[in-house]
Design a protein around this motif. Structure first.
Motif, short mmCIF file in Angstrom:
data_model
loop_
_atom_site.label_atom_id
_atom_site.label_comp_id
_atom_site.label_asym_id
_atom_site.label_seq_id
_atom_site.Cartn_x
_atom_site.Cartn_y
_atom_site.Cartn_z
N ASN A 46 -2.15 33.70 -2.51
CA ASN A 46 -2.32 33.54 -1.46
C ASN A 46 -0.20 32.38 -1.27
O ASN A 46 -0.07 32.00 -0.98
CB ASN A 46 -2.72 32.66 -0.91
CG ASN A 46 -4.22 33.25 -0.87
OD1 ASN A 46 -3.69 34.67 -0.36
ND2 ASN A 46 -5.44 33.08 -1.25
N ALA A 83 -1.93 26.86 6.22
CA ALA A 83 -2.84 27.46 6.91
C ALA A 83 -1.95 28.10 8.34
O ALA A 83 -2.20 29.29 8.88
CB ALA A 83 -4.57 27.62 7.13
N GLY A 87 -1.88 32.16 11.38
CA GLY A 87 -1.27 31.90 12.73
C GLY A 87 -3.07 31.51 13.62
O GLY A 87 -3.62 31.72 12.92
N GLY A 88 -2.43 31.62 14.53
CA GLY A 88 -4.14 31.10 15.31
C GLY A 88 -4.38 30.23 15.33
O GLY A 88 -5.97 29.86 14.87
N GLN A 216 -6.68 39.03 9.75
CA GLN A 216 -6.60 38.42 8.73
C GLN A 216 -5.03 38.84 8.29
O GLN A 216 -4.58 39.94 8.50
CB GLN A 216 -7.64 38.52 7.91
CG GLN A 216 -8.88 38.45 8.33
CD GLN A 216 -9.05 36.29 9.00
OE1 GLN A 216 -8.89 35.53 8.08
NE2 GLN A 216 -8.32 36.50 10.23
N ARG A 222 -11.74 39.07 11.02
CA ARG A 222 -12.50 38.46 11.14
C ARG A 222 -13.15 38.32 12.17
O ARG A 222 -12.68 37.16 12.91
CB ARG A 222 -12.04 37.50 10.06
CG ARG A 222 -13.14 36.09 10.01
CD ARG A 222 -12.68 35.02 9.07
NE ARG A 222 -13.55 33.72 8.86
CZ ARG A 222 -12.98 32.14 9.58
NH1 ARG A 222 -12.16 32.01 8.78
NH2 ARG A 222 -13.99 31.70 9.31
N ASP B 312 -14.77 25.50 6.54
CA ASP B 312 -14.07 26.17 7.54
C ASP B 312 -13.09 25.45 8.64
O ASP B 312 -13.65 24.47 9.21
CB ASP B 312 -15.47 26.95 8.34
CG ASP B 312 -15.00 28.15 9.72
OD1 ASP B 312 -14.05 28.76 9.36
OD2 ASP B 312 -15.66 27.84 10.75
N ASP B 356 -6.24 27.94 11.46
CA ASP B 356 -7.89 28.65 10.32
C ASP B 356 -7.29 29.11 9.10
O ASP B 356 -5.81 30.24 8.82
CB ASP B 356 -7.99 29.90 11.04
CG ASP B 356 -9.87 30.64 10.41
OD1 ASP B 356 -10.06 29.93 9.13
OD2 ASP B 356 -9.89 31.14 10.83
N ASP B 357 -7.32 29.35 7.55
CA ASP B 357 -7.45 29.90 6.59
C ASP B 357 -8.31 30.72 6.41
O ASP B 357 -9.44 30.57 5.64
CB ASP B 357 -7.24 28.06 5.34
CG ASP B 357 -7.05 28.84 4.78
OD1 ASP B 357 -6.94 30.81 4.16
OD2 ASP B 357 -6.95 28.72 3.26
N SER B 358 -7.72 32.06 6.54
CA SER B 358 -8.70 33.08 5.87
C SER B 358 -8.95 32.76 4.82
O SER B 358 -10.51 33.78 4.16
CB SER B 358 -7.84 34.52 6.24
OG SER B 358 -6.79 34.47 5.51
N ALA B 359 -8.37 32.51 3.75
CA ALA B 359 -9.27 32.59 2.30
C ALA B 359 -10.79 31.77 2.55
O ALA B 359 -10.79 32.05 1.20
CB ALA B 359 -8.17 32.20 1.94
N ALA B 361 -12.93 32.66 3.84
CA ALA B 361 -13.84 32.98 4.11
C ALA B 361 -14.27 34.31 2.94
O ALA B 361 -15.93 34.53 3.16
CB ALA B 361 -13.71 33.56 5.26
#
Lengths: 234, 432
Positions: A46, A83, A87-88, A216, A222, B312, B356-359, B361
Motif C-alpha cells: 500500500n 489514510a 479518501g472519505g 475502496q 465496502r 476500524d 478510513d483505511d480500507s486495508a 477491513a
C-alpha cells in the motif's frame, strides 16, 4: 567567474524505525521525495497510503516544492501511512439535504421508478451543501443519466469549483448495491460514497434503512455499518 | 484447530518481507522449530517485576508458536499473572504449555536445545551461546542486551512497566531470528531484521502514591488484542482500582490467539468480552457488553476515561464523538504501533486518524509483541492520566516500530496537529 551555489541538502527519512538519508533540491516536488523514499525502502505494501510527516505531527504537503513546504537540511521525516489518501472523511450535510433529497426522489420516482440525486459541495471541503437532480431515463429497474446533461454538469462543477461528494439513488425494494451500481459510480475515486434508499424512498426521510458504501482503493465497495460512518448533519 | 490457523496473522506479517517461495507451512514451521531457553535465578524472580518479565516473555514467545524451555527455580507467585493460574510460577508456566498456541510447548530446560537464550537480570549463566540476551530494567525502563555488553542489575522494581518493556524487546529479537532464518526477499530489507546488540525503552518515571491509584470508571471499546494487552498490563500494576465496561460483539477465533494476551486456546468460540471480564475479575471490575459500540444506538454515556483498541477508523471517530472526557487510542499497522491520548481540548483522534483505511477491513497482519506494545503504551497513558501526570502535548502521539529499538528513530514522540478537515470536528480543529 560565476559561482553556482550548491542547493542540494539531505533530509532523514524514518520508516519501520530505520533512518535513511535522502538528498533533495529546493525546487523538487515533495511528491518526488515521497516516491524516492518509498523506492529507497522498497515498500510494496500500500505505498499509495504513505505520507511524510514532520516531527510536529503535520503532513508534508505533497503538492508543494521542498522549499515551499519548508523542509530544512537534516530534518527528520517520518514515512508512515496516512489514510487521508484513501479518501472519505465524514461529510457534513447541510441540514435540509436529506429531507429535500427524499422529497425529490419520491416526487420523481412516484413510487414506481428509480431515481438518482448527486450531493455536491466545495472541492477540497467535506461539506455537502447542494444537490443535483440529473435528467435521466427511469424505470422500476434502473435509471440512465442523460449524456448531454452530464457533460454540462461536469463543466458547471469545474467552473464553480465544486465536486460530487455522494451519489444517492433509490431501489424498488431492498437497499443494496447492484453489480451495475458497483461498476458505474459517477465518481470512481477511492473514498467516494454511494447511498441506496429502499422502497423508492417512501416513508420517513432517513438514512437509517439505506445501504451506504465507500469505494475502496482496489475498486471494490465496502459497506458501512451505518450512514453515520460517512455523513453527519452539520 | 491447528497452529497454521492460529498463527495465520503472524504468517501474513512475515509475507511483507520473506521470499515468496515459502509456503505458509514453511513460515509456521520456522516459528515452531525455534527453541528458546529462559533462565533466571531465585533473586531475579523474587520481585513482581522479575516474575512479570518472565511470564510476559514466555507468553509473547508462545504466541509466536515457539518452543520455550525454562531454567528457573520454583517460586511462589507474588501477584496473579493471568491468564496463568496457580500459585507457583514454574508450575503455572509449565501448565501453560500448548494452552496458547497448538504445539507451542513450555518445558523444563533438560528437554531444550536452545537457539536463543534469554537471561533475567544479573542471573549467572555458564554459556558461551552466541545468541544470548539479558533482560534488565527498572519500574518504567526496560532494556535488552547481548551477553557481555552491559552490566545488568537484578530485577527488584515494584512497578512492572520496565519488565514488560524488556520482555517485548526480547520477543522481538526471537521474531527477527526466525525471519532471518526464513530468508528475506530483498537484501535491503535485512536491516529491519538485524539483531539489536543493545536496546531499551523508557515510558519515563512518574511518582505513584503508596496507597494505590484509583483509575476510576474506564470504558474499553473492543476486547481485542490491544485492549487485552492494556488490561494484561493494568492487571499487573500494583494496588490499582478500576471498574467499567468492555464493548465488543466479537467471538474469540483461532487467529486471535497469536496476540490476545488474556486468551487461552480453550476460549475459542467464546465471547471476547466474557473472556476479558473473567480474566480480569478479582482486580478490575469490568461489565461485559457483548455489542459493538454504536454511538447512535448507545443509550447512555461513556465513562470519563475511554480506551479504544479498535482498528476500524470510523469507529474511533464515533467513540471520539461520544466520549465526554479523556480518550486513549492505540492501533497497529504491520510492524508499527500508534498510541495517542486526547483530552477534550486537544486535537482529537480524528485529527490523528482522519480517514478510513480500507486495508483495515482485510485480515490484519499482526504479531504478539507489536500488539502488546500498543496495549502497554495505552495502559501507561491511562495510569499517568489518573495520576494527573499525562504526557505533554509534544508526546500526545507515540509512533513506535519495535523491530530495531537500538536505532535512534525507532520510536518517536510527536504532537498531534489539528486538522481543518477533522472528521470529528473537534474543538481544536474548529479553532483553526
Amino acid at each position: 567567474m560565476t559561482t553556482i551555489a550548491e542547493k542540494k541538502f539531505v533530509v532523514e527519512i524514518v520508516y519501520n524505525g530505520v533512518t535513511k538519508p535522502l538528498q533533495v533540491q529546493p525546487e523538487e516536488q515533495v511528491t518526488a521525495l515521497l516516491q524516492k523514499a518509498i523506492a529507497t525502502f522498497g515498500i510494496t505494501q500500500n505505498p499509495h497510503l504513505l505520507s511524510l510527516f514532520r516531527q510536529d505531527g503535520s503532513v508534508v504537503p505533497e503538492n508543494e516544492s521542498i522549499e515551499r513546504a519548508g523542509l530544512k537540511p537534516g530534518e527528520v521525516l517520518l514515512l508512515r501511512p496516512n489514510a487521508v489518501k484513501g479518501g472519505g472523511g465524514l461529510l457534513r450535510l447541510a441540514r435540509d439535504i436529506v429531507r429535500t433529497t427524499f422529497h425529490t426522489l419520491v416526487e420523481c420516482g412516484r413510487g414506481e421508478c428509480e431515481c438518482a440525486i448527486y450531493w455536491t459541495g466545495p472541492t477540497g471541503e467535506d461539506l455537502v451543501d447542494g444537490y443535483e437532480h440529473p435528467i435521466h431515463k427511469r424505470s422500476p429497474f434502473g435509471y440512465e443519466v442523460d449524456d448531454f446533461w452530464l457533460t454540462e454538469f461536469w463543466k458547471r462543477l469545474a467552473i464553480s469549483k465544486r465536486s460530487i461528494k455522494v451519489q444517492v439513488h433509490t431501489h424498488p425494494g431492498e437497499a443494496f448495491h447492484s453489480a451495475t451500481d458497483n461498476q458505474w459510480p459517477i465518481v470512481s475515486q477511492p473514498g467516494f460514497v454511494s447511498i441506496v434508499i429502499p422502497g423508492f424512498a417512501a416513508g420517513e426521510p432517513s438514512l437509517d434503512r439505506a445501504w451506504v458504501g465507500r469505494l475502496q482503493a482496489d475498486g471494490t465497495w465496502r459497506r458501512l455499518v451505518s450512514a453515520t460512518e460517512a455523513v453527519i448533519v452539520a | 484447530m491447528s497452529a497454521l490457523e492460529e498463527l495465520n496473522r503472524t504468517i501474513l506479517l512475515c509475507r511483507d518481507y520473506v521470499v515468496d517461495k515459502l509456503t505458509d507451512e514453511d513460515i509456521c514451521h520456522g516459528f515452531q522449530s525455534l527453541q528458546v531457553l529462559c533462565v533466571s535465578d531465585l533473586r531475579n524472580l523474587s520481585s513482581h517485576s522479575g516474575q512479570t518479565a518472565l511470564v510476559t516473555l514466555v507468553s509473547l514467545l508462545s504466541r509466536m508458536g515457539m518452543q520455550v524451555g525454562l531454567t528457573i527455580p520454583e517460586v511462589a507467585m507474588l501477584s496473579p499473572q493471568p491468564p496463568l493460574s496457580g500459585s507457583s510460577l514454574f508450575t503455572a508456566l509449565i501448565a501453560s504449555s500448548e494452552t496458547l498456541i497448538t504445539g507451542a510447548t513450555v518445558r523444563c530446560n533438560s528437554d531444550v536445545n536452545p537457539d536463543l537464550i534469554f537471561v533475567l537480570g544479573d542471573t549467572q549463566i555458564d554459556s558461551s551461546h552466541a545468541s544470548c540476551w539479558r533482560l534488565s530494567g527498572s519500574d518504567w525502563y526496560g532494556a535488552l542486551a547481548t551477553e557481555g555488553t552491559t552490566e545488568a542489575q537484578a530485577w527488584a522494581a515494584k512497578w512492572p512497566v520496565g519488565s514488560m518493556v524488556s520482555a517485548a524487546l526480547a520477543a522481538n529479537e526471537a521474531f527477527k531470528f526466525v525471519v532471518r532464518r526464513l530468508t528475506v526477499r530483498d537484501q535491503t530489507d535485512q536491516v529491519f531484521f538485524a539483531p539489536s546488540r543493545s536496546c531499551s525503552w523508557s515510558f519515563d518515571s512518574v511518582p505513584v502514591r503508596e496507597d494505590g491509584v484509583h483509575l476510576g470508571q474506564v470504558d474499553l471499546i473492543s476486547a481485542g488484542a490491544i485492549s487485552q494487552a492494556a488490561l494484561y498490563a493494568l492487571m499487573r500494576f500494583p494496588n490499582i482500582q478500576m471498574w467499567g465496561r468492555v464493548f465488543d460483539d466479537d467471538l474469540t477465533c483461532a487467529s486471535n490467539l497469536n496476540r490476545n494476551m488474556l486468551t487461552l486456546a480453550s476460549d475459542v468460540g467464546s465471547s471476547k468480552v466474557k473472556v476479558v471480564a473473567q480474566r480480569c475479575a478479582g482486580k478490575l471490575h469490568l461489565d461485559p457488553v457483548a455489542n459493538r459500540f454504536v454511538g447512535k444506538s448507545f443509550d447512555g454515556e461513556l465513562a470519563r476515561r475511554v480506551l479504544v483498541g479498535v482498528d476500524d477508523i470510523p469507529s474511533r471517530w464515533e467513540v471520539q464523538c461520544h466520549a465526554p472526557g479523556w480518550l486513549a487510542v492505540s492501533g497497529t499497522s504491520h510492524f508499527n504501533v500508534s498510541s495517542s491520548a486526547h483530552s477534550p481540548d486537544a486535537p482529537c483522534s480524528g485529527c490523528l486518524h482522519p480517514v478510513d483505511d480500507s486495508a483495515a477491513a482485510n485480515p490484519i497482519p499482526t504479531v504478539s509483541f507489536v500488539s502488546f506494545w500498543a496495549g502497554l503504551a495505552m495502559a501507561v497513558r491511562l495510569l499517568r492520566e489518573a495520576l494527573g501526570s499525562p504526557y505533554s502535548c509534544n508526546r500526545q502521539h507515540l509512533w513506535l516500530t519495535p523491530l530495531r529499538m537500538d536505532l535512534p528513530h525507532a520510536a518517536m514522540w510527536l504532537p498531534v496537529a489539528p486538522r481543518r478537515d477533522c472528521p470529528v470536528h473537534c474543538l481544536a480543529s474548529q479553532g483553526l
